[in-house]
Motif scaffolding. Structure first.
Motif, PDB file in Angstrom:
ATOM      1  N   GLY A  46       9.075  73.374  -1.997  1.00 12.18           N
ATOM      2  CA  GLY A  46       9.818  74.620  -1.939  1.00 12.18           C
ATOM      3  C   GLY A  46      10.408  74.900  -0.576  1.00 12.18           C
ATOM      4  O   GLY A  46      10.099  74.244   0.412  1.00 12.18           O
ATOM      5  N   GLU A  47      11.277  75.911  -0.538  1.00 18.73           N
ATOM      6  CA  GLU A  47      11.815  76.357   0.743  1.00 18.73           C
ATOM      7  C   GLU A  47      10.671  76.871   1.615  1.00 18.73           C
ATOM      8  O   GLU A  47       9.813  77.623   1.135  1.00 18.73           O
ATOM      9  CB  GLU A  47      12.832  77.473   0.521  1.00 18.73           C
ATOM     10  N   ASP A  79       7.386  76.308  10.658  1.00 17.41           N
ATOM     11  CA  ASP A  79       8.721  75.893  10.221  1.00 17.41           C
ATOM     12  C   ASP A  79       9.678  75.822  11.403  1.00 17.41           C
ATOM     13  O   ASP A  79      10.482  74.890  11.514  1.00 17.41           O
ATOM     14  CB  ASP A  79       9.247  76.871   9.169  1.00 17.41           C
ATOM     15  N   ALA A 314      11.055  79.210  -5.562  1.00 14.74           N
ATOM     16  CA  ALA A 314      10.946  77.993  -4.749  1.00 14.74           C
ATOM     17  C   ALA A 314      11.148  76.750  -5.602  1.00 14.74           C
ATOM     18  O   ALA A 314      11.829  75.804  -5.198  1.00 14.74           O
ATOM     19  CB  ALA A 314       9.588  77.946  -4.053  1.00 14.74           C
ATOM     20  N   LEU A 317      14.870  76.310  -6.469  1.00 19.28           N
ATOM     21  CA  LEU A 317      15.626  75.761  -5.353  1.00 19.28           C
ATOM     22  C   LEU A 317      15.317  74.286  -5.159  1.00 19.28           C
ATOM     23  O   LEU A 317      16.192  73.489  -4.809  1.00 19.28           O
ATOM     24  CB  LEU A 317      15.306  76.543  -4.073  1.00 19.28           C
ATOM     25  N   ASN A 318      14.051  73.929  -5.388  1.00 15.82           N
ATOM     26  CA  ASN A 318      13.662  72.524  -5.216  1.00 15.82           C
ATOM     27  C   ASN A 318      14.347  71.637  -6.252  1.00 15.82           C
ATOM     28  O   ASN A 318      14.818  70.547  -5.943  1.00 15.82           O
ATOM     29  CB  ASN A 318      12.144  72.408  -5.347  1.00 15.82           C
ATOM     30  N   GLY A 321      17.880  71.228  -5.265  1.00 13.81           N
ATOM     31  CA  GLY A 321      17.982  70.281  -4.145  1.00 13.81           C
ATOM     32  C   GLY A 321      17.810  68.860  -4.605  1.00 13.81           C
ATOM     33  O   GLY A 321      18.494  67.948  -4.137  1.00 13.81           O
TER      34      GLY A 321
END
Length: 875
Positions: A46-47, A79, A314, A317-318, A321
């Motif tokens: 995830g982000e 991060d 998350a 989005l993954n 991506g």
């Protein structure tokens, strides 16, 4: 007493296990590796900030508001240190090892608590597990399972097991015997006595044991890094061996944040699951008079909802991506086709230099690469097992003789790429009277009786201890201090600064001879042996797995001048930027990639350009025609075998980057007006490759529903209608200077209107918002632009010609572009797009959405199949 050959018995046992039970080890490796990959996919997929939010929600549920905020800040810091992937890899290893440990430890502890014989038998076993140096567990782990995650997980399980077993047994034994007797008196079965009486009352002690299991598991990350377990441990290990203080501090902070989080959360979990813990927590909350909100903890359902929502976002989005990644991989038509090549290296300079050189070369040829730093022993073991494909720093026939003899049946020698070398002891030139190894005898006090060595596993250390010291009668007088290459160099540097005598192990070639004034001690007796060759060694079957790479490696050669300059470039780039150093070096050695890794024939070979393999660094500022043309050329160049990078910048930094040679080319120079200032300033360091679109126009525009405003002259006296604002774009854009310095002045609009600098996207958002509300708005625009197709707009006439004549959109490159990219220069000089082509390309990019520009350009190319052959012809 006769010597007990316990060590040889252990080695015999290990050999037997390796020969007869390989299938079991492979099964264990598959299971543990699969568990780790699954957990890491969840935690690392995830982000980062969304995952930090999930961790914060868990902290909110268990501890309250302040710990939740601290959790988010801590993980956000990880991060920001660019250590998120490593931290999640470490956390995944800890989770897998801790779960397995707990599953084994708790039942074992219960068994020991209920059976005194079992307890007595387990105690010495647990003593051994707890007191044995943790490094020892890595040895059989690497031998049975190879380098990677599995040895780290196995070592962690063994090391963390004892407190879990002991605390479980202790907790159950401490339960009041009268309560147990009472339960039995009421007819409770032994099973229910355990589950309803003993375990609930022993839970705080068991949870303390689980906490210790997790903390000990986390403490193993650095040791696991020595076996290529990855994560923060590998970062810390690399920092230690290469003396990277900054990296060590950053990685250490990340480990501390993880440790604090896991410690606090497992401690707080006891309050949630234990009756005694819940009672104590309720008492504390009830007694709080001030800042009661800090003691608020949401219910489990509320916290779970928050976690699920964030996890779904998350995960989404993954998935997006992953799709993008797969799409880009599917578009590749290069040699490697995304095949994974794993490399390993010992932290010696020629090993670092050659490994990162091949990393860059292979990535330019379309391979995916992995790099692992290891000591010599685990490295050879990893190559022999096939976990690592090849390594480029085998010193043969002397330094690494022991490893070669042990694993030669499982290795392929791809040949020497450098040599001859030499091993030596070295002293600073200011140390007088010490010119030969013979001169060291009787001078031990001068050097504090120490010879500063490198890694104990290095073959030259064995030669020094077993042969050199003996040959020159230095045994007893000198102690060889094992350290690491970086530590030895640090000691050498510190001694030179203080002008103190020091003797160190060194070898040639080495950049230290260029940095310091040193003397190689002569070896008249030839104890070091003859000069060696530096070989590339791969696992058996590598040539079948990657035939093109195997051929390149067999033909690989570097001269002393090339290797020395490469090492110096990497030294100049700094720690952690080795690949940047390689790229800088390759720029100074054009054509070397083609020489070292010539593109073979075969599928797609006819599409390769003459300069295939070279890297083209492109830049753009976020104007639509720039985005469209840049990603169009990125796709076409990759189809022709080039490697590309794309960076978004404002015009100022972009032109500066081109002038300094940090970027190669950009496709959106509006000349002669919009970008006049930049061109005038940097033209001596730039190359104009010609225009590919024009003429253009700059304008102010209003929606068609704004009546009575058709010309720039009509704006005068109408400032209140537009709230005195003209919505502009980036302040650095040339048209903004023209608007402020010329257009407003020419039409008498100064003072009545303020030009609001924002960004292209912000201007378009304001235009869209105003149109939805039917509000008057005036914005900066230009033609061509897709906004004219989406909205009904009026271009305000410019009867005084204040904007100047229409411009041409040029391709502008760095000064030496034609020399570095002769083939591409020819293509770009002939590059043209019609208004219809550009408009349809921009529309396709708008449909694809932000972040998918490359894929959208690819779809447009698929719909225009002749465009690549026309714009980038290959003879």
């Amino acid at each position: 007493m006769p010597r007990l050959s316990f060590g040889s018995w252990v080695e015999d046992a290990v050999d037997w296990l390796q020969s007869n039970l390989t299938w079991i080890f492979d099964l264990i490796k598959t299971v543990l590796g699969g568990m780790y990959d699954g957990v890491n996919a969840v935690l690392g997929g995830g982000e980062p900030l969304l995952m930090a939010g999930i961790f914060a929600v868990i902290a909110f549920w268990l501890r309250g508001v302040i710990p939740a905020v601290a959790t988010f800040v801590g993980f956000a810091l990880i991060d920001s240190l660019a250590l998120w992937d490593e931290a999640m890899a470490t956390l995944s290893l800890v989770v897998v090892a801790a779960v397995i440990t707990i599953v084994i430890a708790v039942p074992t502890g219960i068994w020991a608590a209920r059976n005194s014989r079992v307890s007595s038998a387990l105690r010495p076993v647990l003593d051994v597990m707890q007191t044995m140096p943790a490094f020892v567990y890595l040895i059989p782990g690497v031998m049975f399972f190879g380098v990677g995650v599995t040895p780290g997980v196995i070592a962690t399980i063994v090391f963390a097991m004892p407190p879990g077993v002991r605390m479980t047994e202790l907790g159950i034994r401490q339960v009041d015997s009268e309560l147990v007797e009472a339960a039995e008196a009421f007819g409770t079965s032994p099973k229910h006595t355990l589950t309803r009486v003993q375990l609930p009352l022993a839970l705080p002690t068991i949870m303390a044991g689980i906490n210790q299991v997790i903390m000990l598991a986390l403490s193993m990350v650095v040791i696991g890094g020595m076996a290529s377990a990855g994560g923060l441990g590998e970062k810390v290990y690399a920092a230690i061996t290469q003396l990277q203080v900054g990296l060590a501090a950053e990685s250490g902070i990340a480990v501390v944040i993880l440790a604090m989080y896991l410690d606090r959360m497992t401690g707080a979990l006891n309050e949630r699951v234990s009756p005694l813990g819940r009672r104590a927590a309720a008492k504390v909350a009830a007694g709080a008079r001030r800042l009661k909100f800090t003691h608020y903890k949401p219910g489990t359902a509320v916290a779970m909802t928050g976690v699920v929502v964030l996890a779904l976002v998350a995960g989404g989005l993954n998935i997006a991506g992953s799709s993008d990644s797969k799409a880009s991989q599917a578009d590749a038509s290069d040699v490697g086709q995304g095949q994974k090549i794993n490399m390993g290296y010992i932290p010696w300079d020629e090993g670092i230099a050659s490994t990162y050189l091949w990393k860059e070369i292979l990535e330019q040829r379309g391979y995916e690469t992995g790099i692992t730093q290891l000591d010599a022993g685990p490295l050879y073991s990893g190559v022999a097992r096939g976990d690592i494909d090849f390594q480029t720093d085998s010193w043969l026939p002397t330094t690494h003789k022991d490893y070669w003899d042990k694993y030669s049946d499982q290795l392929d020698d791809m040949g020497a790429w450098y040599g001859p070398t030499s091993l030596e002891l070295t002293v600073p030139s200011y140390v007088k009277g010490i010119d030969s190894l013979e001169d060291l005898k009787g001078q031990g006090k001068k050097f504090d009786g120490k010879i500063i060595g490198i890694e104990a596993s290095a073959g030259m250390m064995g030669t020094l201890n077993k042969k050199v010291l003996k040959e020159y009668g230095l045994e007893g007088e000198y102690k060889v201090v094992s350290s690491s290459t970086s530590s030895m160099l640090a000691e050498l540097n510190a001694s030179i600064k203080k002008k103190e005598p020091v003797v160190v192990t060194l070898w040639s070639p080495h950049w230290a001879y260029g940095k310091h004034d040193l003397k190689k001690l002569e070896d008249p007796k030839g104890a070091w042996g003859k000069g060696e060759e530096v070989h590339t060694v791969a696992h058996k079957g590598f040539a079948k797995k990657a035939p093109a790479v195997a051929k390149w490696l067999k033909d690989f050669k570097l001269t002393e001048g090339q290797l020395t300059s490469l090492e110096n470039e990497i030294q100049s780039a700094g720690q952690g930027k080795e690949q940047d150093g390689v790229r800088a070096w390759l720029k100074k050695n054009p054509g070397l990639v083609d020489k070292l890794a010539p593109v073979p024939g075969g599928a797609g070979g006819s599409q390769q350009g003459k300069d295939a393999g070279k890297t083209v660094n492109m830049g753009y500022f976020p104007w639509d025609e720039a985005i469209a043309s840049t990603y169009l050329w990125q796709n076409m160049l990759e189809d022709r075998g080039y490697r590309t990078t794309v960076k978004q910048l404002d015009p100022g930094p972009l032109y500066t980057g081109l002038a300094q040679g940090q970027l190669d080319v950009q496709f959106d120079s509006w000349l002669p007006t919009t970008h006049k200032d930049y061109w005038d300033r940097y033209k001596d360091n730039l190359t104009d490759l010609g225009s590919w679109y024009g003429p253009t126009s700059l304008e102010l525009s209003v929606p068609s529903y704004v009546k009575g405003i058709d010309s720039l002259e009509d704006l005068k006296g109408q400032g209140k209608k537009f709230k005195g604002k003209i919505i502009g774009i980036e302040s650095s854009a040339g048209m903004m200077g023209t608007l402020n310095k010329k257009v407003l002045k020419e039409y008498g609009l100064e003072g009545e209107y303020e030009v609001v600098s924002s960004s292209t996207s912000s201007m378009l958002a304001e235009l869209n918002r105003s149109i939805k509300k039917k509000e008057p708005v005036v914005v900066t625009l230009w033609s061509p632009h897709w906004a004219y197709g989406k909205h009904d707009l009026k271009k305000l006439e410019d009867p005084k010609g204040a904007w100047g004549e229409g411009e041409q959109i040029h391709t502008v490159a760095k000064k030496d572009f034609a020399k570095d990219f002769p083939e591409l220069t020819g293509w770009l000089k002939d590059f043209k797009l019609s208004e219809a082509q550009l408009a349809s390309l921009e529309v396709e990019l708008q449909k694809g959405g932000a972040g998918k520009e490359k894929e959208s350009a690819r779809r447009w190319m698929d719909a225009n199949p002749d465009v690549v052959a026309k714009l980038a012809p290959v003879s």
